[in-house]
Design an enzyme around this catalytic site. Structure first.
Site, PDB file in Angstrom:
ATOM      1  N   GLY A  11       0.628   9.544  12.945  1.00  0.00           N
ATOM      2  CA  GLY A  11       0.084  10.884  12.740  1.00  0.00           C
ATOM      3  C   GLY A  11      -1.357  10.806  12.305  1.00  0.00           C
ATOM      4  N   ARG A  14      -3.392  13.672   6.882  1.00  0.00           N
ATOM      5  CA  ARG A  14      -2.676  14.810   6.284  1.00  0.00           C
ATOM      6  C   ARG A  14      -1.669  15.459   7.241  1.00  0.00           C
ATOM      7  NH1 ARG A  14      -3.283  12.898   1.798  1.00  0.00           N
ATOM      8  NH2 ARG A  14      -4.990  13.503   0.456  1.00  0.00           N
ATOM      9  N   ALA A  42      -3.132  -0.252   0.790  1.00  0.00           N
ATOM     10  CA  ALA A  42      -4.403   0.311   0.321  1.00  0.00           C
ATOM     11  C   ALA A  42      -5.081  -0.669  -0.631  1.00  0.00           C
ATOM     12  CB  ALA A  42      -4.176   1.647  -0.372  1.00  0.00           C
ATOM     13  N   HIS A  57       0.465   9.258  -3.874  1.00  0.00           N
ATOM     14  CA  HIS A  57       1.533   8.524  -3.184  1.00  0.00           C
ATOM     15  C   HIS A  57       2.476   7.893  -4.209  1.00  0.00           C
ATOM     16  CE1 HIS A  57       0.524   8.152   1.231  1.00  0.00           C
ATOM     17  NE2 HIS A  57      -0.509   8.812   0.772  1.00  0.00           N
TER      18      HIS A  57
END
Length: 186
Positions: A11, A14, A42, A57
């Site tokens: 995706g 957001r 990350a 998250h």
């Protein structure tokens, strides 16, 4: 070759991909009496806005989920997490690839092809379910700058490789999951 139980969730920014993947992990873990290991890619950069994203998250995840942080050696992290009694949630390939092609502190670039092959091998030998999150960034305009175009190309190829291995591929659009591929036994 299809991985034993691999799901790819793609995706844009957001789009709801991480939240959807987290829900899938919770559902699979509950249905199969599995633990969940979250592999985070990350890299902490000192960027306050990005740190807030990481905190969001982290706050959304159940506290009992195991966390492994993996910046470059993702294959090793998958191997370490896979015990056949764990659902692995890997979030995300986009940041991992950035770590590979743009290492911290000016370190030499890691070979993306070698790292991608190691990732594929690790995914193919997993014994429990694996859910992989990645950004779909190739649907916009062609980026300016050779390095950015190279990164978009590398991520596009990586997403194709992982999608080919996966039983299920979901594209998140405006928070809605769209099935792209489903090879699950019904």
């Amino acid at each position: 070759m299809i991985s034993p139980d691999l799901t790819l969730v793609l995706g844009g920014a957001r789009s709801g991909k991480s939240r959807h993947a987290e829900q899938l992990a919770q559902t699979r873990a509950a249905a199969q009496s599995l633990a969940v290991t979250y592999i985070a890619t990350a890299r902490h950069t000192g960027d306050a806005e990005f740190a807030t994203r990481i905190d969001q998250h982290r706050a959304r995840r159940p506290a009992h989920w195991r966390l492994i942080e993996a910046d470059v050696d993702l294959a090793h992290a998958i191997d370490a997490a896979d015990d056949g009694r764990t659902c692995i949630l890997l979030d995300c390939l986009t940041l991992w690839l950035a770590n590979v092609v743009c290492p911290a502190d000016g370190a030499p670039t890691h070979d993306p092809e070698t790292r991608a092959q190691a990732l594929e091998t690790a995914l193919c030998r997993t014994r429990g379910p694996v859910i992989v999150v990645s950004n779909e960034i190739g649907m916009g305009v062609v980026p300016m700058g050779a390095m950015t175009r190279q990164y978009v190309d590398e991520l596009g190829r990586l997403n194709q490789r992982i999608a080919a291995l996966a039983r299920d591929v979901t594209l998140m659009v405006a928070g809605l999951p769209m099935t792209v591929k489903s090879e699950r036994i019904r």
